[in-house]
Design an enzyme around this catalytic site. Structure first.
Site, mmCIF file in Angstrom:
data_model
loop_
_atom_site.group_PDB
_atom_site.id
_atom_site.type_symbol
_atom_site.label_atom_id
_atom_site.label_comp_id
_atom_site.label_asym_id
_atom_site.label_seq_id
_atom_site.Cartn_x
_atom_site.Cartn_y
_atom_site.Cartn_z
ATOM 1 C CG HIS A 57 48.814 80.464 17.953
ATOM 2 N ND1 HIS A 57 47.961 81.460 18.376
ATOM 3 C CD2 HIS A 57 48.014 79.463 17.504
ATOM 4 C CE1 HIS A 57 46.705 81.092 18.183
ATOM 5 N NE2 HIS A 57 46.722 79.873 17.659
ATOM 6 C CG PHE A 87 44.375 76.975 26.241
ATOM 7 C CD1 PHE A 87 44.077 77.773 27.336
ATOM 8 C CD2 PHE A 87 43.536 75.906 25.968
ATOM 9 C CE1 PHE A 87 42.980 77.507 28.142
ATOM 10 C CE2 PHE A 87 42.433 75.628 26.777
ATOM 11 C CZ PHE A 87 42.152 76.435 27.864
ATOM 12 C CB CYS A 88 48.684 80.640 22.253
ATOM 13 S SG CYS A 88 48.610 82.300 22.947
ATOM 14 C CB ALA A 89 46.637 75.696 20.754
ATOM 15 C CB CYS A 130 44.551 83.823 22.529
ATOM 16 S SG CYS A 130 45.731 82.820 23.433
#
Length: 462
Positions: free
Chosen positions: A138, A384-386, A404
């Site tokens: 992100h 995982f902020c993805a 997340c």
């Protein structure tokens, strides 16, 4: 050098049975013990390097030695201020050397990779178009709010990544300034991206490229010149330094042509009142233009110390040892049929020590909680902020729930999250061996303890 920064190159793996000659680098916390819910204590196995790597002991010692001489930089005539200014600017030079920057490049100190990329987003020229793969963290995916953004679908091979970018750049309308943002190593799969080839494609179509090296720089040497990227961003807390510092390094022209990222002291060279009562400001043209306020001198020095420590340790030995650990983990997970490792480019893709997986029949938060509570192993679960990437790898729809962090699912229920194990220069073999053993035991025998969901986290029931 940058053979490891391009998936078109081959990275040799070390057999898991083969002894590794290099020793792990000393890091803080290596002797910390934690309690187990089943009784007793165990040395904590920190296997969450992709979130934050433990600080190198060398870095901590350097910071401690400097701390009594702490002083404000650039503004003081006193001895400690002068000493701190020299240390701050020498740290800038050390980072430039670590990244093999061009002579005209600027090194700007920020708070993190996220801060670095938001800074770059603020200095984009008018009508700049940004191209970014949905596979990004992100920090790379979200800062471009004031630009025209083209999000590219997840490629399944490095060659497809390059071809996808080339098509998108060739089709852009109108043909104007453009920026490509790409990761060097995925924070989800650990796979290395074809940075050099993507840079060549960007430049061939009149675009520039920024490399998110948050997961690459701690594991492999990175050369701005050899990769031919225009900017590079990374965080100190991934590079074995403490929290709170980061770097944006690269071309100066867009940085100099824009208004400062933050307005204030340090960024301004001269400020004067006008006759009409207003204020005229002349901004610095150096990196100071985007470093307003009193900088994080200790954080900057810690980054420079980490850069020097990794260089002196020798990346060839660090890479060899990490390949040894990767082979151990992948072999251990492959031996458990219920485990599915997430990958974009396939098993043969070169990667760093970041591996994400799901376990059939297990909620990911439950599995991670059991690893911690019953084995003293710290991993990460979530998206995982993805989020777009993990959902793609899990085969879920974009609108399906999942955050997340842990989901609201109870232990045992399916979740749209994954488990991530990550390691690096400070990881001993014992931590990896314990992790592999724990995965096998949990899948075979189940958890020894009961767990419940509390505020979105799976925790041991007491």
């Amino acid at each position: 050098m940058s053979a490891y920064a391009s998936t078109s190159s081959t990275v040799a793996s070390t057999s898991s049975e083969e002894p590794c000659c290099a020793a792990p680098l000393p890091v803080l916390g290596r002797d910390v013990t934690v309690p187990l819910v089943t009784g007793g204590e165990v040395t904590y196995a920190a296997l969450d390097y992709a979130a934050s790597a433990p600080a190198l002991q060398r870095v901590w010692d350097d910071v401690a030695a400097y701390a009594p001489y702490y002083g404000s930089v650039h503004r003081g005539a006193g001895y400690l201020s002068q000493l701190s200014t020299d240390l701050f600017e020498n740290s800038r030079a050390a980072v430039a050397e670590f990244l093999d920057c061009r002579p005209t490049d600027q090194v700007v100190f920020t708070r993190s990779t996220t801060d670095s990329l938001n800074l770059l987003a603020q200095v984009l020229p008018a009508d700049c178009q940004v191209f970014v793969f949905e596979t990004e963290h992100h920090a790379s995916l979200l800062p471009w709010r004031d630009a025209r953004v083209t999000y590219l679908n997840a490629p399944r091979t490095p060659q497809q990544a390059v071809a996808t970018l080339e098509r998108a750049l060739a089709d852009r309308d109108p043909y104007g300034p453009a920026l490509v943002c790409v990761t060097g190593a995925s924070n989800v799969t650990g796979e290395l991206w074809p940075v050099r080839e993507l840079a060549a494609a960007a430049h061939a179509h009149g675009a520039r490229i920024v490399l998110d090296a948050a997961q690459l720089a701690p594991h492999h040497p990175v050369s701005v010149r050899e990769l031919d990227v225009d900017w590079i961003a990374f965080s100190g807390h991934k590079l074995y330094a403490p929290f709170g510092s980061g770097v944006l390094a690269g071309r100066a022209d867009w940085l100099q042509a824009s208004e400062p990222y933050l307005a204030g002291g340090g960024a301004s060279r001269r400020v004067a009142r006008r006759g009409d009562g207003g204020v005229d400001v002349e901004w610095h043209t150096t990196a100071a233009r985007h470093e307003a306020g009193s900088p994080n001198v200790i954080g900057v020095y810690a980054i420079a110390s980490a850069c020097k420590a990794l260089t002196e340790a020798g990346f060839s030995g660090l890479v060899e040892r990490e390949e040894h650990l990767i082979a151990k983990v992948r072999a251990g997970l492959a031996a458990v049929p219920e485990v599915r490792v997430l990958s974009l480019f396939g098993d043969d893709a070169p990667r760093v020590g970041v591996i994400s997986f799901v376990v059939e029949g297990w909620n990911s938060s439950h599995f991670a909680a059991a690893l911690s509570a019953e084995y003293g192993i710290g991993v990460r679960d979530g998206l995982f902020c993805a989020h777009p990437l993990v959902r793609t790898l899990l085969g879920s729809e974009p609108q399906e729930p999942g955050e997340c962090g842990a989901p609201e699912a109870e232990p045992g229920e399916r979740s749209l999250n994954a488990i991530r194990v990550s390691f690096g220069a400070g990881t001993p073999d014992e931590h990896v061996d314990r992790f592999v053993r724990a995965v096998g035991e949990l899948v075979r025998d189940g958890a020894k303890w009961s767990y419940r969901t509390e505020e979105g986290r799976c925790v041991p029931a007491v």
